[in-house]
Motif scaffolding. Structure first.
Motif, PDB file in Angstrom:
ATOM      1  N   VAL A  48     102.158  24.413   5.890  1.00 49.61           N
ATOM      2  CA  VAL A  48     102.193  24.821   7.299  1.00 49.61           C
ATOM      3  C   VAL A  48     103.442  25.690   7.467  1.00 49.61           C
ATOM      4  CG1 VAL A  48     102.328  24.079   9.697  1.00 49.61           C
ATOM      5  CG2 VAL A  48     101.051  22.693   8.033  1.00 49.61           C
ATOM      6  N   ARG A  92      98.440  28.165   8.534  1.00 43.38           N
ATOM      7  CA  ARG A  92      98.247  27.097   7.553  1.00 43.38           C
ATOM      8  C   ARG A  92      97.453  27.632   6.373  1.00 43.38           C
ATOM      9  NH1 ARG A  92      96.522  21.679  11.024  1.00 43.38           N
ATOM     10  NH2 ARG A  92      98.407  21.589  12.332  1.00 43.38           N
ATOM     11  N   GLU A 130      88.420  22.070   2.115  1.00 40.60           N
ATOM     12  CA  GLU A 130      89.580  21.979   2.997  1.00 40.60           C
ATOM     13  C   GLU A 130      89.493  20.811   3.966  1.00 40.60           C
ATOM     14  OE1 GLU A 130      92.169  24.875   5.995  1.00 40.60           O
ATOM     15  OE2 GLU A 130      90.042  25.279   5.653  1.00 40.60           O
ATOM     16  N   TYR A 164      97.747  18.563   5.950  1.00 42.91           N
ATOM     17  CA  TYR A 164      98.463  19.352   6.949  1.00 42.91           C
ATOM     18  C   TYR A 164      99.232  18.460   7.922  1.00 42.91           C
ATOM     19  CZ  TYR A 164      95.703  23.558   5.714  1.00 42.91           C
ATOM     20  OH  TYR A 164      95.127  24.628   5.071  1.00 42.91           O
ATOM     21  N   LYS A 165      98.767  17.224   8.113  1.00 46.80           N
ATOM     22  CA  LYS A 165      99.353  16.329   9.119  1.00 46.80           C
ATOM     23  C   LYS A 165     100.177  15.193   8.512  1.00 46.80           C
ATOM     24  CE  LYS A 165      95.536  17.264  12.330  1.00 46.80           C
ATOM     25  NZ  LYS A 165      94.444  16.681  13.139  1.00 46.80           N
ATOM     26  N   TRP A 171      99.332  22.341   0.032  1.00 42.28           N
ATOM     27  CA  TRP A 171      99.004  22.552   1.449  1.00 42.28           C
ATOM     28  C   TRP A 171     100.280  22.919   2.188  1.00 42.28           C
ATOM     29  CZ3 TRP A 171      93.769  21.382   2.653  1.00 42.28           C
ATOM     30  CH2 TRP A 171      93.061  20.774   1.607  1.00 42.28           C
TER      31      TRP A 171
END
Length: 566
Positions: A486, A469, A324, A345-346, A484
């Motif tokens: 969120v 998440r 991860e 995630y970003k 992935w």
């Protein structure tokens, strides 16, 4: 002075891929891999219900449909820390194995074998000699004179009609083609037989998934296959024994034909074990979970830096922090706004097309990295990891393939020969044999679990307020796939798919390192720059699926294509 070659589009793949090469003194000295379409699934999913994501993501591609569905539900389940019933894991495993075998068969015989097999040469073969060769190589019951003669007659009809049909536009007679007419006829015969067996194995996916492509039986929390022995509309023993008979048929073809053919091609083109290595950082993930939490697996996976099996580090669970924390993607050379290297995630997905720039941005595909390094994914990475992890079935089938090729070539072939164009084909055949065994194992486990009285198939998901998440991975036919997500207050805030063909087909990365396709092409020979067959050989060995890496959308909402259903 270096000559520039542009192959656009690369054919016999899924999607739109452009490859540029510089050729100097008969060898490729530099290369660029460019995805020519934009994937907009991440944008489409924003604000949607996470339980629906798998239905959208598997529409990324019409070839690897099950894989995005599997990775998507796993990502949401991971975010929720949600266990799924054992029946659901086993049903998913059967679909995964069935689709994987189907995909590997199609790739070798129908997409890439024609880079090595000269169809026109087979017209000059002696069917009796071709059959004898086939019988010497394996016990396959359809290596007969009548089969060889029938296929040769079919080819003659194509040629006499003046149209080669599906075999048109091949590089027939190319100086890099060197199989005898009899070997070519044997391979073409198996090409047509493989059409039958890839259809058979896909029936397993259709029976369990309700349809294929684009299965309909998944759900966040499990599957939607009701188990009821008394209902013909449910999963019952009749359907399970239908699946069992299909497993038996496909098992013979994989082990007596596919594995043997790849070993033979490897022996006849042994020089190609010296080309196409490229990036030697191998990344794969474990799959075929045997428990409800995703902590125990039939097939291991992990990371191997620089091809050193002794440095293998396992990925152990669906919540593995080592995996991860170490995945990122760079857009330095990709057509998106900015120049960042971020964790999924970003990430953002904001398109920004600039044109093809050798030193700048030149692809819609991003450039993933693991521990800040490019990584090769796919069956070769997976087989290497399973060998490093001590997985005995993988080692046994690999030994069989290497020994068969070695006996034909008259030499010992080491494991290191797999770091190559031909090695990727060998690994894919080995993996297909391993998947065939897992089909039987999962079928047996499912029958026994249902027989014990367990009919549970799904656990209901509950979404909390606030942000959560999650990531889901799957060792897909083309390699390690991860999704992935969120989630904010029960809705998708961000979604990213980091897919196998993104890892392999990606452009230069954040530090300008060549991507796996690009690196694997450097050093390849080119016999005829006007017919760059060798480029196709190496690129096809990865089994490109560019639709998974990119997708198409008109920002001005203009109609692109209309499909009329009669």
């Amino acid at each position: 002075m270096a000559k520039r070659i542009t192959v656009d589009p690369i054919t016999r793949i899924e999607g739109h891929l452009r490859i540029d090469c510089e050729v100097d003194k008969g060898l490729i000295s530099n290369a660029w891999s460019s995805g020519q379409m934009w994937r907009g699934i991440e944008v489409i999913l924003q604000g949607r219900d996470p339980r629906e994501a798998w239905l959208y993501t598997q529409r990324i591609c019409g070839v690897c449909t099950t894989v995005h569905a599997i990775a998507s539900v796993r990502a949401v389940e991971n975010a929720l820390n949600l266990e799924i019933p054992l029946n659901a894991q086993l049903i998913r495993n059967l679909i995964i194995a069935g689709h994987g075998i189907f995909d590997h068969l199609v790739h070798f015989y129908h997409l890439s074998a024609l880079d090595w097999v000269d169809i026109v040469s087979a017209l000059d073969a002696d069917p009796k000699a071709a059959a004898k060769l086939g019988q010497q190589l394996s016990s396959w019951h359809r290596n007969s004179v009548s089969e060889m003669t029938g296929i040769q007659d079919k080819l003659k009809k194509f040629v006499s009609s003046g149209q080669l049909g599906i075999f048109a536009s091949g590089y027939w007679g190319h100086p890099a083609m060197k199989l005898s007419p009899e070997v070519n006829l044997l391979a073409v015969t198996h090409y047509f037989q493989a059409l039958e067996y890839q259809r058979k194995i896909n029936q397993i996916v259709a029976v369990l998934g309700s349809k294929t492509p684009h299965i309909q039986n998944l759900a966040v929390g499990g599957v939607a296959n009701p188990v009821d022995q008394d209902s013909p509309a449910s999963l019952n023993m009749d359907k399970l024994y239908q699946i069992k008979s299909l497993i038996t048929e496909i098992d013979a073809f994989i082990k007596q034909v596919y594995l043997v053919d790849v070993a033979a091609i490897g022996a006849f083109y042994a020089d190609w074990t010296g080309y196409g290595a490229g990036v030697l950082n191998y990344l794969s993930v474990p799959d075929m979970p045997t428990d409800t939490k995703g902590e125990s697996f039939m097939l291991p996976g992990g990371y191997i830096p620089n091809g050193d099996l002794g440095s293998f580090r396992a990925v152990n669970s669906f919540t593995d922090e080592f995996f991860e924390q170490n995945v990122k993607e760079s857009i330095k050379h990709s057509w998106y706004q900015g120049d960042w290297d971020r964790h999924p995630y970003k990430e953002e997905t904001v398109p920004d097309y600039t044109g093809f720039e050798d030193q700048g941005k030149y692809s819609w595909i991003k450039a993933p990295n693991f521990q800040d390094q490019p990584a090769q994914v796919g069956p070769l990475a997976n087989v290497m990891a399973m060998v490093a992890a001590g997985h005995k079935p993988t080692q046994d089938y690999l030994d069989l393939a290497l020994n068969t090729a070695g006996s034909l070539a008259g030499t010992t072939i080491p494991v290191q020969a797999l770091h190559s164009t031909i090695g990727r084909h060998a690994a894919r055949a080995v993996r297909a044999a391993v998947l065939t065994d897992t089909l039987s194992q999962n079928w047996k486990a499912l029958v026994e679990n249902i027989g014990s009285g367990d009919t549970e198939i799904c656990n209901q998901p509950q979404f909390p307020k606030g942000e959560i998440r999650g990531f889901g991975f799957h060792e897909a036919p083309r390699g390690m796939l991860s999704h992935w997500v969120v989630i904010e207050n029960g809705k998708i805030a961000n979604y990213q798919c980091v897919v196998p063909s993104t890892w392999n087909a990606g452009p230069r990365g954040k530090d300008d390192q060549l991507g796996p396709y690009e690196a694997s092409l450097v050093g390849n020979p080119i016999a005829d720059p006007e017919k760059p067959l060798e480029v196709l050989r190496t690129v096809h060995s990865f089994d490109p699926c560019i639709a998974c890496a990119v997708h198409m959308m008109d920002q001005e909402e203009q109609e692109i294509v209309k499909v009329k259903v009669l």
